[in-house]
Scaffold this motif. Structure first.
Motif, PDB file in Angstrom:
ATOM      1  N   ASN A 418      -2.632   4.253   5.655  1.00 15.67           N
ATOM      2  CA  ASN A 418      -3.504   2.933   5.406  1.00 15.67           C
ATOM      3  C   ASN A 418      -3.772   2.979   3.910  1.00 15.67           C
ATOM      4  OD1 ASN A 418      -6.576   2.231   4.662  1.00 15.67           O
ATOM      5  ND2 ASN A 418      -5.630   1.251   6.731  1.00 15.67           N
ATOM      6  N   ARG A 419      -3.704   3.940   3.034  1.00 17.72           N
ATOM      7  CA  ARG A 419      -4.254   3.865   1.782  1.00 17.72           C
ATOM      8  C   ARG A 419      -3.064   3.454   0.852  1.00 17.72           C
ATOM      9  NH1 ARG A 419      -7.742   1.283   1.476  1.00 17.72           N
ATOM     10  NH2 ARG A 419      -7.423   1.612  -0.936  1.00 17.72           N
ATOM     11  N   LEU A 420      -1.618   3.919   1.335  1.00 18.92           N
ATOM     12  CA  LEU A 420      -0.330   3.630   0.814  1.00 18.92           C
ATOM     13  C   LEU A 420      -0.295   2.190   0.920  1.00 18.92           C
ATOM     14  CD1 LEU A 420       2.007   6.470   1.758  1.00 18.92           C
ATOM     15  CD2 LEU A 420       1.346   5.867  -0.634  1.00 18.92           C
ATOM     16  N   ALA A 421      -0.393   1.654   2.082  1.00 22.58           N
ATOM     17  CA  ALA A 421       0.018   0.241   2.433  1.00 22.58           C
ATOM     18  C   ALA A 421      -0.574  -0.813   1.400  1.00 22.58           C
ATOM     19  CB  ALA A 421      -0.376  -0.183   3.798  1.00 22.58           C
ATOM     20  N   ALA A 422      -1.941  -0.330   1.024  1.00 24.92           N
ATOM     21  CA  ALA A 422      -2.943  -1.143   0.006  1.00 24.92           C
ATOM     22  C   ALA A 422      -2.444  -0.651  -1.305  1.00 24.92           C
ATOM     23  CB  ALA A 422      -4.479  -0.728   0.310  1.00 24.92           C
ATOM     24  N   SER A 423      -2.363   0.576  -1.495  1.00 20.24           N
ATOM     25  CA  SER A 423      -2.285   0.891  -3.163  1.00 20.24           C
ATOM     26  C   SER A 423      -0.938   0.494  -3.592  1.00 20.24           C
ATOM     27  CB  SER A 423      -2.648   2.349  -3.524  1.00 20.24           C
ATOM     28  OG  SER A 423      -1.704   3.233  -2.607  1.00 20.24           O
ATOM     29  N   LEU A 424       0.159   0.629  -2.628  1.00 23.07           N
ATOM     30  CA  LEU A 424       1.430   0.354  -3.221  1.00 23.07           C
ATOM     31  C   LEU A 424       1.621  -1.264  -3.600  1.00 23.07           C
ATOM     32  CD1 LEU A 424       3.898   2.472  -1.053  1.00 23.07           C
ATOM     33  CD2 LEU A 424       3.025   2.987  -3.611  1.00 23.07           C
ATOM     34  N   HIS A 425       1.079  -1.821  -2.371  1.00 21.77           N
ATOM     35  CA  HIS A 425       1.060  -3.473  -2.814  1.00 21.77           C
ATOM     36  C   HIS A 425       0.303  -3.921  -3.982  1.00 21.77           C
ATOM     37  CE1 HIS A 425       1.320  -7.554  -1.378  1.00 21.77           C
ATOM     38  NE2 HIS A 425      -0.009  -7.659  -2.125  1.00 21.77           N
ATOM     39  N   GLU A 426      -0.821  -3.238  -4.273  1.00 25.38           N
ATOM     40  CA  GLU A 426      -1.684  -3.600  -5.522  1.00 25.38           C
ATOM     41  C   GLU A 426      -0.687  -3.000  -6.781  1.00 25.38           C
ATOM     42  OE1 GLU A 426      -5.264  -1.303  -4.843  1.00 25.38           O
ATOM     43  OE2 GLU A 426      -5.987  -2.560  -3.325  1.00 25.38           O
ATOM     44  N   GLU A 427      -0.274  -1.800  -6.876  1.00 29.42           N
ATOM     45  CA  GLU A 427       0.563  -1.604  -7.797  1.00 29.42           C
ATOM     46  C   GLU A 427       1.743  -2.254  -8.195  1.00 29.42           C
ATOM     47  OE1 GLU A 427      -0.271   0.535 -10.283  1.00 29.42           O
ATOM     48  OE2 GLU A 427      -2.271   1.109  -9.370  1.00 29.42           O
ATOM     49  N   ALA A 428       2.365  -2.734  -6.987  1.00 26.47           N
ATOM     50  CA  ALA A 428       3.676  -3.628  -7.248  1.00 26.47           C
ATOM     51  C   ALA A 428       3.290  -5.136  -7.862  1.00 26.47           C
ATOM     52  CB  ALA A 428       4.247  -3.753  -5.803  1.00 26.47           C
ATOM     53  N   ALA A 429       1.900  -5.448  -7.355  1.00 28.99           N
ATOM     54  CA  ALA A 429       1.742  -7.012  -7.659  1.00 28.99           C
ATOM     55  C   ALA A 429       1.353  -7.000  -8.991  1.00 28.99           C
ATOM     56  CB  ALA A 429       0.383  -7.478  -6.846  1.00 28.99           C
ATOM     57  N   PHE A 485       5.368   3.229  -7.747  1.00 31.11           N
ATOM     58  CA  PHE A 485       5.145   4.003  -6.592  1.00 31.11           C
ATOM     59  C   PHE A 485       4.336   5.059  -6.864  1.00 31.11           C
ATOM     60  CE2 PHE A 485       6.514   7.842  -4.369  1.00 31.11           C
ATOM     61  CZ  PHE A 485       6.271   7.648  -3.127  1.00 31.11           C
ATOM     62  N   GLU A 486       4.749   5.666  -8.008  1.00 34.29           N
ATOM     63  CA  GLU A 486       3.976   6.926  -8.351  1.00 34.29           C
ATOM     64  C   GLU A 486       2.444   6.565  -8.680  1.00 34.29           C
ATOM     65  OE1 GLU A 486       7.826   8.479 -11.165  1.00 34.29           O
ATOM     66  OE2 GLU A 486       5.990   7.728 -12.026  1.00 34.29           O
ATOM     67  N   HIS A 487       2.071   5.522  -9.440  1.00 31.82           N
ATOM     68  CA  HIS A 487       0.650   5.139  -9.417  1.00 31.82           C
ATOM     69  C   HIS A 487      -0.034   4.995  -8.108  1.00 31.82           C
ATOM     70  CE1 HIS A 487       1.915   5.079 -13.510  1.00 31.82           C
ATOM     71  NE2 HIS A 487       0.628   5.523 -13.878  1.00 31.82           N
ATOM     72  N   GLY A 488       0.811   4.090  -7.442  1.00 34.20           N
ATOM     73  CA  GLY A 488       0.296   3.747  -6.042  1.00 34.20           C
ATOM     74  C   GLY A 488       0.089   5.078  -4.849  1.00 34.20           C
ATOM     75  N   PHE A 489       0.902   6.147  -4.901  1.00 36.59           N
ATOM     76  CA  PHE A 489       0.690   7.362  -4.145  1.00 36.59           C
ATOM     77  C   PHE A 489      -0.315   8.129  -4.521  1.00 36.59           C
ATOM     78  CE2 PHE A 489       1.399  11.349  -2.314  1.00 36.59           C
ATOM     79  CZ  PHE A 489       1.987  11.311  -1.304  1.00 36.59           C
TER      80      PHE A 489
END
Length: 535
Positions: A418-429, A485-489
């Motif tokens: 759940n957190r990966l789905a949100a944080s990876l999207h935020e970092e990529a954006a 990816f690194e920061h999102g994870f």
């Protein structure tokens, strides 16, 4: 070898090796998750089922196979369980896709469920009363050492021979345990017939299946109504199971309620579940972080855990002896508090670009805590239990412990996805804004499935920009993807670890309820023993 047959310490060595083998696979598989994702082209939720199906089958059938041990003999069931576990390990290593591996892991769980409850039954029947506490301390220490050793040994095997050897290595160990069991372990029987509580088995299995499937697959299905229906069904099945077990208390229940009249046993059952949530909650996210974010090899990731393993292995038998002499209440409270503190420290240290040595102080604190938990936990739980209730008590304790593993693995996996789905999207954006307009769409699409993949394809290093892009721009896009990816994870990992830390802290607080002085044996234990599970 005949002169060693029935020797208590030779028997304990045989049982401990078999028990160690089944527990080792619980944590060794975690270090191989990134390799399995890439090699089998699997998603994270599929690989979580490789972990969870083993635990699910083991937890659901422990008490059932304990009763079958009463009917067929614990030695027979132990040998059969080791043989099935060893054969299933071969099938795991030969698997070519996630479905085959999940099926083989289910067979492994079946073998582990058959052999595990027999270990305590044979120990109780082999050791005299004055040595039983020491034997139980060793048995409990084996659980702690196996849990900690898994990542290190698993990392060594994954790095040097491939993830399949995590399973193939069980073959020589299993063969040795089989030979030792046939020649050394006596046929311990209680001479009392028992019947299986088949409706109880069905209710418990259905409850665990609904719970585990709901938590593991929730993120994939967007936590829709069907997922919540499964979780609600699990709660309802639990209520029905408890009511049914209450009605069967005089007719060989699957769960003997009389065990929980002893407050120490009841508290330790709860603590055992919290410890497993903490253990699985530590290893799954940390192993992924070390390999996917810091780009450690599986061996290096496993070796990061090695100092904590050594500390825990040294302290476990010492803590068990101390609990025998002085009581385990404050040892357990201190151990769990240190475990939670070490995990919290580790959470604070995690970040992008960390060196392996930066984690050692936190992990050693956690290792000291773990070393003070497993031995005393078993000793305190079994101290006041009437010997004729020991079989049922060990089966129920092991089952509750494995249920904690099921819930912990599924819950931590669900939070992480759940957190990966949100944080990876935020970092990529955030990073996509600096890319040329023509590549932003593909870049963002690559991270929209961030909660379901954590293999090399999600680290950014294997990100493949569309054809025709200049080499220098393609390299820049790959760097940006890796950074996202690194920061999102890391941002997803921190709230994920908060869950097991909180559960361990609750377990530490619960230890305050342990009695400081020995209590009287269970009232009516002799009467209940004939109608209880022997596991």
């Amino acid at each position: 070898m005949s002169r060693w047959r029935g020797n208590p310490w030779a028997v304990l060595l045989t049982l401990s090796l078999g028990f160690f083998m089944t527990l080792l696979d619980l944590t060794a598989v975690n270090v191989a998750v990134p390799s399995m994702i890439d090699d089998l082209d699997a998603s994270l939720d599929a690989v979580l089922w490789v972990i969870n199906v083993y635990i699910l089958v083991l937890a659901a059938l422990l008490i059932t196979f304990g009763r079958l041990g009463d009917v067929r003999g614990p030695r027979t069931m132990f040998i059969g369980g080791v043989a099935l576990f060893t054969a299933a390990s071969v099938l795991c290593g030969l698997s070519q896709d996630p479905a085959q591996l999940i099926a083989a892991r289910a067979l492994q769980g079946l073998g582990a469920a058959a052999l595990t409850p027999q270990t305590m039954t044979i120990i109780i029947g082999t050791f005299p009363a004055e040595r039983r506490g020491t034997a139980l301390g060793v048995w409990g220490a084996v659980a702690g050492v196996a849990t900690i050793a898994g990542p290190t040994l698993g990392g060594l095997l994954v790095s040097t021979a491939g993830w399949r050897w995590i399973f193939f290595v069980n073959v020589p160990i299993g063969a040795a345990v089989l030979a030792m069991a046939v020649t050394l372990v006596p046929d311990v029987r209680h001479g009392t017939g028992h019947k299986l509580d088949l409706p109880g088995v069905a209710l418990a299995t259905a409850m665990l299946l609904c719970l585990t499937f709901g938590l593991t697959e929730g993120q994939r299905y967007g936590w829709n109504a069907g997922i919540w229906a499964l979780l609600g069904g699990a709660a309802l099945l639990l209520v029905v199971f408890l009511i049914y077990q209450g009605a069967r208390q005089g007719r060989e229940p699957l769960l003997p309620f009389a065990l929980f009249r002893d407050r120490d046993y009841a508290v330790m059952s709860f603590v055992a579940a919290t410890v497993q949530v903490g253990m699985i909650g530590l290893f799954l996210p940390v192993m992924l972080y070390l390999q996917s974010v810091l780009d450690f090899s599986a061996l290096k990731a496993g070796l990061v855990m090695a100092p904590a393993m050594v500390v825990s292995a040294f302290l476990s038998p010492v803590a068990g002896r101390m609990a025998d002499r002085a009581g385990g209440k404050y040892i357990l409270m201190s151990g769990l508090a240190l475990f939670a503190a070490g995990m919290a420290w580790l959470t604070w240290v995690t970040g992008v670009g960390r060196a392996w040595w930066e984690f050692q102080p936190a992990l050693i604190v956690a290792g000291v805590g773990i070393g003070c938990v497993f031995g005393p936990m078993v000793t305190v739980a079994m101290y006041n239990v009437e010997p004729r209730m020991a079989g049922a008590a060990s089966g129920v304790l092991n089952t509750i412990r494995q249920i904690g593993t099921v819930v912990g693995s599924a819950a931590v996996g669900a939070v992480l996805q759940n957190r990966l789905a949100a944080s990876l999207h935020e970092e990529a954006a955030k990073r996509a804004a600096g890319l040329p307009p023509g590549v932003r769409g593909q870049f963002m699409a690559r991270f929209d499935n961030g909660g379901s993949e954590v293999g090399a394809g999600q680290t950014g290093g294997a990100f493949k920009p569309q054809p025709g892009i200049p080499a220098n721009l393609a390299h820049h896009i790959q760097q940006v993807a890796a950074s996202a990816f690194e920061h999102g994870f890391v941002h997803a990992m921190r709230p994920t670890l908060a869950l097991p830390i909180a559960v361990i802290a609750i377990g530490a607080a619960a230890c305050a309820l342990v009695r400081r002085r020995p209590a009287e044996p269970l009232a009516g234990a002799h009467d209940t023993a004939e109608a209880s599970t022997s596991a």
